[in-house]
Design a protein around this motif. Structure first.
Motif, PDB file in Angstrom:
ATOM      1  N   PRO A  58      67.545 -10.538  95.460  1.00 41.00           N
ATOM      2  CA  PRO A  58      68.089 -12.573  95.924  1.00 41.00           C
ATOM      3  C   PRO A  58      67.351 -13.011  94.444  1.00 41.00           C
ATOM      4  O   PRO A  58      67.167 -13.280  93.500  1.00 41.00           O
ATOM      5  N   ALA A  74      62.650 -21.919 110.355  1.00 38.65           N
ATOM      6  CA  ALA A  74      62.319 -22.967 109.287  1.00 38.65           C
ATOM      7  C   ALA A  74      63.156 -23.376 108.825  1.00 38.65           C
ATOM      8  O   ALA A  74      64.178 -22.608 108.431  1.00 38.65           O
ATOM      9  N   ILE A  76      65.015 -25.167 105.097  1.00 39.04           N
ATOM     10  CA  ILE A  76      64.528 -25.535 104.154  1.00 39.04           C
ATOM     11  C   ILE A  76      64.638 -26.659 103.440  1.00 39.04           C
ATOM     12  O   ILE A  76      65.914 -26.116 103.760  1.00 39.04           O
ATOM     13  N   THR A  77      64.770 -27.659 102.885  1.00 34.76           N
ATOM     14  CA  THR A  77      65.399 -28.850 102.756  1.00 34.76           C
ATOM     15  C   THR A  77      64.709 -29.404 101.748  1.00 34.76           C
ATOM     16  O   THR A  77      65.359 -30.964 101.807  1.00 34.76           O
ATOM     17  N   GLU A  78      64.660 -28.792 101.155  1.00 39.56           N
ATOM     18  CA  GLU A  78      64.438 -28.809  99.412  1.00 39.56           C
ATOM     19  C   GLU A  78      63.801 -27.456  99.010  1.00 39.56           C
ATOM     20  O   GLU A  78      62.508 -27.445  98.619  1.00 39.56           O
ATOM     21  N   ALA A  79      64.657 -27.721  97.441  1.00 41.27           N
ATOM     22  CA  ALA A  79      64.374 -26.077  96.454  1.00 41.27           C
ATOM     23  C   ALA A  79      65.624 -26.261  95.689  1.00 41.27           C
ATOM     24  O   ALA A  79      66.696 -26.857  95.373  1.00 41.27           O
ATOM     25  N   TYR A  80      64.944 -25.330  94.771  1.00 35.56           N
ATOM     26  CA  TYR A  80      66.122 -25.576  93.360  1.00 35.56           C
ATOM     27  C   TYR A  80      65.670 -24.116  92.481  1.00 35.56           C
ATOM     28  O   TYR A  80      65.034 -23.508  93.113  1.00 35.56           O
TER      29      TYR A  80
ATOM     30  N   TYR B  55      57.883  -5.935  89.684  1.00 35.07           N
ATOM     31  CA  TYR B  55      57.907  -6.715  90.104  1.00 35.07           C
ATOM     32  C   TYR B  55      58.069  -6.958  91.692  1.00 35.07           C
ATOM     33  O   TYR B  55      59.016  -6.385  92.252  1.00 35.07           O
ATOM     34  N   LYS B  57      60.072  -8.889  94.614  1.00 38.48           N
ATOM     35  CA  LYS B  57      61.066  -9.574  94.648  1.00 38.48           C
ATOM     36  C   LYS B  57      61.334 -10.663  95.106  1.00 38.48           C
ATOM     37  O   LYS B  57      60.715 -10.729  96.130  1.00 38.48           O
ATOM     38  N   PRO B  58      62.621 -11.392  95.274  1.00 35.53           N
ATOM     39  CA  PRO B  58      62.601 -13.291  95.692  1.00 35.53           C
ATOM     40  C   PRO B  58      62.539 -12.723  96.458  1.00 35.53           C
ATOM     41  O   PRO B  58      63.412 -11.906  97.496  1.00 35.53           O
ATOM     42  N   ILE B  61      67.424 -15.959 100.636  1.00 35.03           N
ATOM     43  CA  ILE B  61      67.165 -17.212 101.619  1.00 35.03           C
ATOM     44  C   ILE B  61      68.859 -17.625 100.940  1.00 35.03           C
ATOM     45  O   ILE B  61      69.333 -17.469 100.494  1.00 35.03           O
ATOM     46  N   VAL B  63      71.295 -20.003 101.082  1.00 28.50           N
ATOM     47  CA  VAL B  63      71.574 -21.608 101.115  1.00 28.50           C
ATOM     48  C   VAL B  63      72.779 -21.617 101.850  1.00 28.50           C
ATOM     49  O   VAL B  63      73.922 -21.387 101.487  1.00 28.50           O
ATOM     50  N   VAL B  66      74.246 -27.650  98.879  1.00 30.38           N
ATOM     51  CA  VAL B  66      73.895 -27.874  97.429  1.00 30.38           C
ATOM     52  C   VAL B  66      74.333 -28.856  97.054  1.00 30.38           C
ATOM     53  O   VAL B  66      75.387 -29.876  97.061  1.00 30.38           O
ATOM     54  N   ALA B  74      70.706 -28.616  90.044  1.00 27.82           N
ATOM     55  CA  ALA B  74      70.801 -28.512  91.910  1.00 27.82           C
ATOM     56  C   ALA B  74      69.753 -28.213  92.170  1.00 27.82           C
ATOM     57  O   ALA B  74      69.055 -27.891  92.461  1.00 27.82           O
ATOM     58  N   LYS B  75      70.326 -29.277  93.729  1.00 31.12           N
ATOM     59  CA  LYS B  75      69.274 -29.562  94.468  1.00 31.12           C
ATOM     60  C   LYS B  75      69.447 -28.476  96.041  1.00 31.12           C
ATOM     61  O   LYS B  75      70.522 -29.016  96.925  1.00 31.12           O
ATOM     62  N   ILE B  76      68.976 -27.962  96.715  1.00 32.82           N
ATOM     63  CA  ILE B  76      69.104 -27.298  97.837  1.00 32.82           C
ATOM     64  C   ILE B  76      68.801 -28.111  99.031  1.00 32.82           C
ATOM     65  O   ILE B  76      67.935 -28.501  98.399  1.00 32.82           O
ATOM     66  N   THR B  77      69.384 -29.033  99.915  1.00 29.93           N
ATOM     67  CA  THR B  77      69.229 -30.176 100.216  1.00 29.93           C
ATOM     68  C   THR B  77      69.293 -28.975 102.031  1.00 29.93           C
ATOM     69  O   THR B  77      68.288 -29.516 103.107  1.00 29.93           O
ATOM     70  N   GLU B  78      70.398 -27.884 101.597  1.00 29.66           N
ATOM     71  CA  GLU B  78      69.789 -27.216 103.417  1.00 29.66           C
ATOM     72  C   GLU B  78      69.971 -25.266 103.487  1.00 29.66           C
ATOM     73  O   GLU B  78      70.647 -24.912 102.649  1.00 29.66           O
ATOM     74  N   ALA B  79      68.755 -24.675 103.068  1.00 25.73           N
ATOM     75  CA  ALA B  79      69.020 -22.993 103.437  1.00 25.73           C
ATOM     76  C   ALA B  79      67.667 -23.007 104.392  1.00 25.73           C
ATOM     77  O   ALA B  79      66.924 -23.335 104.478  1.00 25.73           O
ATOM     78  N   TYR B  80      67.945 -21.654 105.404  1.00 20.51           N
ATOM     79  CA  TYR B  80      67.112 -20.657 105.557  1.00 20.51           C
ATOM     80  C   TYR B  80      66.787 -19.476 105.478  1.00 20.51           C
ATOM     81  O   TYR B  80      67.020 -18.596 104.068  1.00 20.51           O
ATOM     82  N   TYR B  81      65.323 -19.077 105.220  1.00 25.57           N
ATOM     83  CA  TYR B  81      64.942 -17.633 105.393  1.00 25.57           C
ATOM     84  C   TYR B  81      65.684 -16.364 105.580  1.00 25.57           C
ATOM     85  O   TYR B  81      66.217 -16.778 107.251  1.00 25.57           O
ATOM     86  N   SER B  85      66.589  -6.090 103.195  1.00 24.89           N
ATOM     87  CA  SER B  85      66.989  -4.879 104.155  1.00 24.89           C
ATOM     88  C   SER B  85      66.027  -4.180 103.249  1.00 24.89           C
ATOM     89  O   SER B  85      66.050  -2.787 103.447  1.00 24.89           O
TER      90      SER B  85
END
Lengths: 201, 201
Positions: A58, A74, A76-80, B55, B57-58, B61, B63, B66, B74-81, B85
């Motif tokens: 990811p 949940a 997410i409303t602010e992320a980079y 490592y 893994k991230p 999410i 997205v 943006v 780039a500012k992500i303003t809407e995203a979900y977890y 898998s």
């Protein structure tokens, strides 16, 4: 010849964006899907046929603020976006650890090294030192040639580039001489494991 | 005994959150840092001493939207977890592909299977079939015991759980009999590779 929809509207070919932020007005439609998407389909095929277990990691994202509008959701409303410290793809094949990075370039004659960053080169070099298999898959979009190149060449060019200011790219001729053309098929789309079989086993 | 800062203010122990959303008012200070953080430090130690390349893994999410307030940012303003898998950790060690999942439980006597989901079990089972090493690292927070357990046991319990409604957890006694206690040190914090050395090589 002009084509028409059933409703009488003339058909115009829509430009498709190869990736978010791709230059607008450039037509990618004829050149097939973006490399990342094709590799994801390929890896899904390898997974479903039980040939290998290889995933794209990811994209690393730094989450700053999360809203909980409902108990279960949940938002997410602010992320980079963060810079990846590793390569994008890894997994296991025939008992070996596999690690690679995939790149596309519109340049016809070379792959600019600015497509990579220092962390990724150190990562892939570590992988090889610990007995893993490391390579890059590069698509030259101008003629749709896709090459697999062992990471040792990337490392050598990266080291060289530190000592000179002129050439900061890997020429396509090196891909042709030292790399391996990856067959493009219907399914799997980009059958890179056939090259891995020849090259590393 | 009350302790005082040099400025005369009395010292009060601050409750620390074990993870985002952990029940407030619960003190985790005495039990050490959360497992994930300790494993990240451990993996960073292994990396810096060139022992292994492993490592986390991230978090995946999705997205949705943006914003580009500036050219570069780039500012992500809407995203979900999204649900993962695969497992959380992978990498290469002594030429072998390593893959594992880490879990903490507050239950004293068992690890509930609801800590895993079906995709992760299939994933780890594939990994082992293709010659990779797969295991889980589980911390029982009540007494701070950390075990490494080969994934074959998780798979067996997962299969069993399909056929019964009563026990849907792995008893701690199984960890004690078939698992391996992981030494907790100053650095590396959770030295699981010493167990991997004994168990798989």
């Amino acid at each position: 010849m002009t084509l028409y929809y059933p409703n009488g509207q003339p058909y115009k070919e829509q430009p498709t964006q190869a990736f978010p932020g791709a230059p607008s007005g450039v037509h990618y439609g004829h050149r097939g899907m973006p490399l990342e998407e094709a590799l994801n389909l390929t890896n899904a095929y390898y997974l479903s046929t039980d040939r290998a277990v290889i995933y794209k990691k990811p994209t690393p994202i730094q989450v700053v603020h999360v809203d909980y509008p409902a108990r279960s959701a949940a938002k997410i409303t602010e992320a980079y976006y963060r810079k990846a410290s590793t390569t994008d793809y890894n997994g296991v094949y025939r008992g070996k650890y596999i690690d690679f990075e995939a790149k596309e370039t519109g340049q016809a004659a070379a792959l600019p090294l600015k497509n990579f960053h220092a962390h990724q080169i150190s990562h892939i070099s570590r992988i090889r030192r610990h007995g893993g298999i490391g390579f890059i898959i590069v698509r030259f979009t101008a003629d749709n040639d896709i090459f697999l190149l062992d990471a040792s060449f990337l490392e050598a060019f990266w080291q060289d580039a530190k000592h000179q200011t002129t050439r900061r790219s890997i020429p396509k001729s090196l891909f042709q001489e030292k790399g391996h053309l990856v067959p493009i098929r219907f399914s799997p789309r980009i059958d890179y494991l056939t090259v891995v079989d020849r090259l590393y086993f």
